[in-house]
Motif scaffolding. Sequence first.
Motif, PDB file in Angstrom:
ATOM      1  N   SER A 145      61.304 -44.173  30.675  1.00 10.61           N
ATOM      2  CA  SER A 145      61.652 -45.239  31.618  1.00 10.61           C
ATOM      3  C   SER A 145      62.812 -44.871  32.533  1.00 10.61           C
ATOM      4  O   SER A 145      62.881 -45.335  33.676  1.00 10.61           O
ATOM      5  N   THR A 159      55.796 -51.525  27.135  1.00  9.56           N
ATOM      6  CA  THR A 159      56.793 -50.582  27.649  1.00  9.56           C
ATOM      7  C   THR A 159      56.097 -49.299  28.088  1.00  9.56           C
ATOM      8  O   THR A 159      55.027 -48.949  27.584  1.00  9.56           O
ATOM      9  N   ASP A 178      58.092 -46.567  27.935  1.00  6.84           N
ATOM     10  CA  ASP A 178      59.142 -45.644  27.510  1.00  6.84           C
ATOM     11  C   ASP A 178      58.624 -44.552  26.590  1.00  6.84           C
ATOM     12  O   ASP A 178      59.210 -43.473  26.524  1.00  6.84           O
TER      13      ASP A 178
END
Length: 351
Positions: free
Chosen positions: A159, A190, A192
């Motif tokens: 991210s 997410t 990430d």
Amino acid sequence: MSLPAIPPAPRPVEAAFRPLDEGWLQWVAENRLRNCTPESMLATMVQAGMDPAECQQVLEAMETDPVFLAARKFQQLQVKLESVMANQQKLLELDPAYGQVEKRGQMSVDEFLQRHVIGSRPVVLTDVARDWPALQRWSPQYLRERFGHLDVVVQAERSADPNFEVNKLDHQRNILLSDFVDRVLAGGATNDYYLTANNEMLSQPGFAPLLDDIGTLPAFCDPSQLAQRASFWFGPAGTVTPLHHDTLMLCHTQIVGRKRWRFISPLQTPLLYNHFDVYSPVDLDRPDLSRHPRFAQATVLDVVVEPGETVFLPLGWWHQVSALDVSLSFSFSNIAVPNQYSFDNPRITNW
């Protein structure tokens, strides 16, 4: 006692102009090749602190520079090729169904090869995985119970890096699969972290049972090559594979969860600012038309792929993929036609 003489005040020193170095000379050539006006370029250079007279001289000299004139010739050849591609794309878009990615079952091999491989058109096949045990067995919990003790390589800390895919090797992390499953299930949506095709986990003997969960392959595939040409994907909702093109054709089967696929024809490559390798800096979720104005001319095809459905990705098609749910996917490129191709990719990092 007399006071010491007060020294005269120093004369104000005129501000030095910024040097017009080789980097700026290259900038001038590049922006003239982009057909920026000399007037707009002069204003930018003066604002950057350079001598207006020197800038004016450089801009005028560039128009007769023999190296620049040679570049103009090659530019004409490039523009011709771009116009050929654009006209071929116009012909394709005469098809009223061009803007839709078809979902099909029971397609003959001949039709698939002619329409989608040779014809270079993406399609979602609805019946490829109809007898695959994976559809009943695979889940995050199954991965934890059956393979949780094994190490995998995932991408992490994506991210914070706008170029996480280009820099994917910097984001590799080793982790127990059980720990990664727990992270995916607890972390919510997410981008990430993601277990992608680059993990090559299917080449490890411990993960061989996953290949046993793949049933009948389409008749256009070579089953003997499956183990060498297959990849596994697992991640949370919110993962994004940014806009890029592959260098071969492949199928991507959705086992758990949904993914949104967006496609752009390879004939529209000139609109995607492909300056480095197989990547485009355009983000289809947030296109920046001030930086990438030509992208406004691109035609984007959009489809949501459901569990049990298989995307066929034709050669060179640009695509951006987003997971709408926790997702398990299986991709394979063992298509029984020539499937090794060479692309002369640019390596420009300073545009």
